[in-house]
Design a protein around this motif. Structure first.
Motif, short mmCIF file in Angstrom:
data_model
loop_
_atom_site.label_atom_id
_atom_site.label_comp_id
_atom_site.label_asym_id
_atom_site.label_seq_id
_atom_site.Cartn_x
_atom_site.Cartn_y
_atom_site.Cartn_z
N VAL A 189 82.54 2.94 73.95
CA VAL A 189 83.96 2.60 73.82
C VAL A 189 84.37 2.60 72.35
CG1 VAL A 189 85.67 0.78 74.20
CG2 VAL A 189 83.99 1.31 75.98
N ASP A 190 83.49 2.11 71.48
CA ASP A 190 83.80 2.12 70.05
C ASP A 190 83.95 3.54 69.54
OD1 ASP A 190 83.72 -0.62 69.97
OD2 ASP A 190 81.60 -0.73 69.34
N ILE A 191 83.10 4.47 70.04
CA ILE A 191 83.22 5.88 69.62
C ILE A 191 84.59 6.43 70.02
CG2 ILE A 191 82.35 8.21 70.08
CD1 ILE A 191 79.55 7.00 70.25
N VAL A 192 85.03 6.12 71.24
CA VAL A 192 86.34 6.57 71.71
C VAL A 192 87.44 5.97 70.85
CG1 VAL A 192 87.95 6.54 73.65
CG2 VAL A 192 85.52 6.97 74.06
N ALA A 193 87.33 4.66 70.53
CA ALA A 193 88.35 4.00 69.71
C ALA A 193 88.44 4.63 68.33
CB ALA A 193 88.03 2.51 69.60
N ILE A 194 87.28 4.94 67.73
CA ILE A 194 87.27 5.59 66.41
C ILE A 194 87.94 6.97 66.52
CG2 ILE A 194 85.79 6.51 64.59
CD1 ILE A 194 83.77 4.32 65.33
N GLY A 195 87.72 7.65 67.67
CA GLY A 195 88.39 8.94 67.86
C GLY A 195 89.90 8.80 67.80
N SER A 225 84.51 -4.74 60.05
CA SER A 225 84.71 -3.57 59.19
C SER A 225 86.06 -2.92 59.48
CB SER A 225 83.58 -2.57 59.41
OG SER A 225 82.33 -3.15 59.12
N VAL A 226 86.40 -2.78 60.75
CA VAL A 226 87.68 -2.18 61.12
C VAL A 226 88.84 -3.05 60.65
CG1 VAL A 226 89.14 -1.51 63.07
CG2 VAL A 226 86.71 -0.93 63.06
N VAL A 227 88.69 -4.39 60.79
CA VAL A 227 89.74 -5.30 60.34
C VAL A 227 89.95 -5.17 58.84
CG1 VAL A 227 90.35 -7.72 60.05
CG2 VAL A 227 89.48 -6.91 62.24
N ALA A 228 88.86 -5.09 58.10
CA ALA A 228 88.98 -4.94 56.65
C ALA A 228 89.68 -3.64 56.28
CB ALA A 228 87.59 -4.98 56.01
N ILE A 229 89.31 -2.56 56.99
CA ILE A 229 89.96 -1.27 56.73
C ILE A 229 91.44 -1.34 57.08
CG2 ILE A 229 90.05 1.14 57.48
CD1 ILE A 229 87.01 1.01 57.75
N LEU A 263 97.15 2.53 66.36
CA LEU A 263 97.36 1.28 67.09
C LEU A 263 96.51 1.24 68.36
CD1 LEU A 263 101.24 0.93 66.76
CD2 LEU A 263 99.47 -0.34 65.53
N VAL A 264 96.38 2.38 69.05
CA VAL A 264 95.55 2.39 70.27
C VAL A 264 94.09 2.11 69.92
CG1 VAL A 264 94.65 3.87 72.10
CG2 VAL A 264 97.09 3.91 71.55
N GLY A 265 93.59 2.73 68.83
CA GLY A 265 92.20 2.52 68.43
C GLY A 265 91.92 1.06 68.08
N ILE A 266 92.87 0.45 67.29
CA ILE A 266 92.70 -0.96 66.93
C ILE A 266 92.73 -1.83 68.16
CG2 ILE A 266 93.75 -2.90 65.70
CD1 ILE A 266 92.34 -0.95 63.88
N PHE A 267 93.65 -1.53 69.08
CA PHE A 267 93.77 -2.34 70.30
C PHE A 267 92.49 -2.25 71.14
CE2 PHE A 267 94.92 -2.64 74.81
CZ PHE A 267 95.47 -3.91 74.83
N VAL A 268 91.95 -1.05 71.30
CA VAL A 268 90.72 -0.88 72.09
C VAL A 268 89.56 -1.64 71.47
CG1 VAL A 268 88.99 0.79 72.83
CG2 VAL A 268 91.42 1.32 73.08
N SER A 284 89.65 10.53 57.85
CA SER A 284 88.55 9.94 57.06
C SER A 284 87.92 8.73 57.74
CB SER A 284 89.06 9.53 55.67
OG SER A 284 90.08 8.55 55.79
N LEU A 285 88.61 8.14 58.71
CA LEU A 285 88.04 6.99 59.43
C LEU A 285 86.90 7.42 60.36
CD1 LEU A 285 91.27 4.97 60.32
CD2 LEU A 285 89.62 4.54 58.50
N GLY A 286 86.62 8.70 60.44
CA GLY A 286 85.49 9.17 61.23
C GLY A 286 84.15 8.66 60.72
N TYR A 287 84.14 8.19 59.44
CA TYR A 287 82.90 7.62 58.93
C TYR A 287 82.47 6.39 59.74
CZ TYR A 287 83.36 10.56 54.77
OH TYR A 287 83.45 11.62 53.91
#
Length: 545
Positions: free
Chosen positions: A85-91, A31-35, A53-58, A99-102
């Motif tokens: 960890v995913d919650i932190v990356a989304i942060g 989902s993240v890759v598609a976004i 970039l940090v969020g994608i890398f994590v 809007s990526l908070g969804y």
């Protein structure tokens, strides 16, 4: 000590947990890759944002770690680190694009599915902390507070809903597993009971069969299956199976007169004599009884056919006249000698009155005994020969009628041209055996087409019976050896068709004993024609006249 079943259940749970970790993390990553791809097309500048970039890398590093970590060998709660960890990356992603908070829906749903209330509260707190990581939110303006409350309440509602559904699903899964275990145990008990009942059923020496109103044999013990040569898995009458007769070497019963047909009609019989000519060529005398039985599992009323083997009794009854005749004959000779010597003594003149009286008693008793023996001999004279005049056309038609069900089961049509009457002198039972054997072979070695049966008087005054099939046929070499005992054609053996190779040889012996002939014509793959020729009963009379 854990049982094999518990170890198997544990391994299944571990396998399910490993798959769930992979599935949730990979779905989130895709989902993240598609976004990311969409963002790269619509807003190229966002890709240069440090937070994005940090969020994608994590997320990428976390996904790679998910695939290489041996989750089966580490504690269950260790996987809780991944959604955190995913919650932190989304942060970090929301620092560049709020809007990526969804995307917080994914880890919250994951945690609610597999973990408890404490983990859900911790995850929502982590979302709140990451939401406040944005410096623009540090002022705690009313808009920021409302936005934060909406996010946290929505995620809390989602988590509660998912957790409730997951608990119900787990409860249903446990219930289904327990019910399946109990059902399997019940099936095992039923099968064990059925095996014990079948063992007792098969140990009964009396032949027993249970028949439905439709004529289906739903169960039969070993004695019944042996009598009628029935297969254990298929209780239908096989082609060329046992034939029921009204009497010893008498008339073969038609399909409407058989024991099964009578049971279907609801006839109740008690100890009625029946004769069976089984597949091995043995005559068996049976005591037939038909009784009502309890309904089967479908609620259909059934009847039980009971057949007691009375062959030994019947043979003793048949042998009794012969034994009586032999004994009477052996007694008559010494009695004749006694009478002769008594007469010689009575002719002498030197007997005292007492001796003469004793000789008179001996002579009188011997004469009475001789009279009794003569009566026994007259009652036990040899029976008439089995040869008699009969209609061969009726014999052929009766055989066709008997084999029509077997032909229908093999998808064969029977076309018959029988021009009667065709009077023949001979043993009707033996000649019926010949026709039945040929008919049986024609059906057994055919899987299609038409079976043509003809019976008529030919130009030479012979009764000709012809049976032609469109079956597998034989080679010329096989035709030359078809009457050899135990010989079976190569294609019949390759086709796994059962047989002993004795039938045609026996048929030829019977036909030749009646002064007739039997001929076989066959083409491989195109069928076989067997022709039996018998002298007509009035043929010799016509020649002599």
């Amino acid at each position: 000590m854990p049982t094999t079943e518990s170890r198997w259940a544990d391994s299944q749970l571990i396998g399910t947990r490993v798959r769930s970790v992979w599935q949730w993390q990979l779905i989130f990553t895709f989902s993240v890759v598609a976004i990311t791809l969409v963002v790269g097309v619509l807003n190229v500048g966002l890709l240069a944002s440090p937070g994005f970039l940090v969020g994608i890398f994590v997320i990428v590093i976390c996904s790679m770690a998910t695939l290489v970590t041996p989750w089966a060998r580490i504690p269950r709660h260790a996987a809780f680190v991944l959604p955190l960890v995913d919650i932190v990356a989304i942060g970090f992603l929301t620092l560049s694009e709020p809007s990526l908070g969804y995307l917080w829906v994914f880890p919250i749903a994951w945690i609610a599915t597999y973990y408890g209330s404490a983990e859900i509260v911790l995850a929502i707190c982590a979302v709140a902390v990451m939401s406040l990581a944005d410096p623009s939110h540090w002022g705690f303006s009313p808009d920021v507070i409302v936005e934060l409350l909406i996010i946290l309440l929505a995620l809390a509602f989602l988590a509660i809903t998912v957790a409730s559904g997951a608990r119900r699903i787990r409860a249903f899964r446990v219930l289904a597993r327990n019910q399946a275990r109990r059902l399997a145990a019940t099936v095992d008990r039923v099968q064990a009971t059925e095996q014990r009942v079948n063992a007792v059923f098969d140990s009964i020496s009396v032949a027993l069969a249970r028949v439905t109103p439709g004529g289906e044999i739903v169960s039969a013990n070993a004695a019944y299956r042996a009598l009628y040569s029935l297969d254990t898995q298929d209780l239908r009458f096989p082609v060329g199976g046992a034939v029921e007769y009204s009497d010893y070497r008498g008339r073969a019963l038609s399909p409407t007169e058989t024991t099964v047909a009578r049971a279907v009609r609801g006839e109740l019989v008690e100890n009625e004599r029946l004769w069976l000519f089984d597949r091995s060529g043995t005559w068996r005398a049976l005591g037939l009884s038909i009784r009502d039985a309890a309904p089967n599992s479908l609620g259909q009323q059934t009847v039980v056919i009971e057949l007691a083997d009375l062959t030994a009794v019947a043979e003793a009854q048949r042998e009794r006249p012969h034994v009586t005749r032999v004994v009477a004959h052996e007694l008559r000779n010494p009695l004749t000698v006694i009478l002769g010597h008594a007469d010689l003594l009575l002719e002498g003149s030197n007997l005292t009155p007492g001796q003469r009286d004793h000789l008179d008693v001996i002579e009188s008793a011997s004469e009475r005994m001789l009279t009794l023996i003569q009566g026994l001999l007259s009652q036990s004279t040899d029976a008439a020969e089995d040869h008699a005049r009969f209609d061969a056309a009726a014999l052929v038609e009766a055989s066709i009628e008997a084999f029509e069900p077997a032909a229908s089961a093999s998808a064969l049509a029977i076309e018959s041209v029988v021009a009667g009457p065709l009077l023949v002198e001979g043993d009707e039972f033996r000649l019926r055996q010949v026709v039945d054997n040929i008919m049986s072979n024609a059906i057994k070695y055919s899987d299609r087409g038409t079976l043509r049966v003809a019976a008529a008087l030919d130009d030479d005054g012979w009764v000709a019976v012809s049976i032609a099939d469109e079956g597998i046929g034989m080679t010329a070499e096989d035709v030359e050896r078809v009457f050899t005992p135990y010989f079976r054609a190569q294609n019949a053996q390759e086709g796994s068709v059962s047989g002993t190779g004795l039938g045609m040889g026996i048929a030829r012996d019977i036909v030749e004993a009646h002064g007739g002939s039997i001929a076989v014509e066959s083409t491989l793959g195109r069928g076989t024609t067997v022709t039996v020729r018998l002298p007509a009963a009035d043929r010799d009379e016509g020649v002599e006249s």
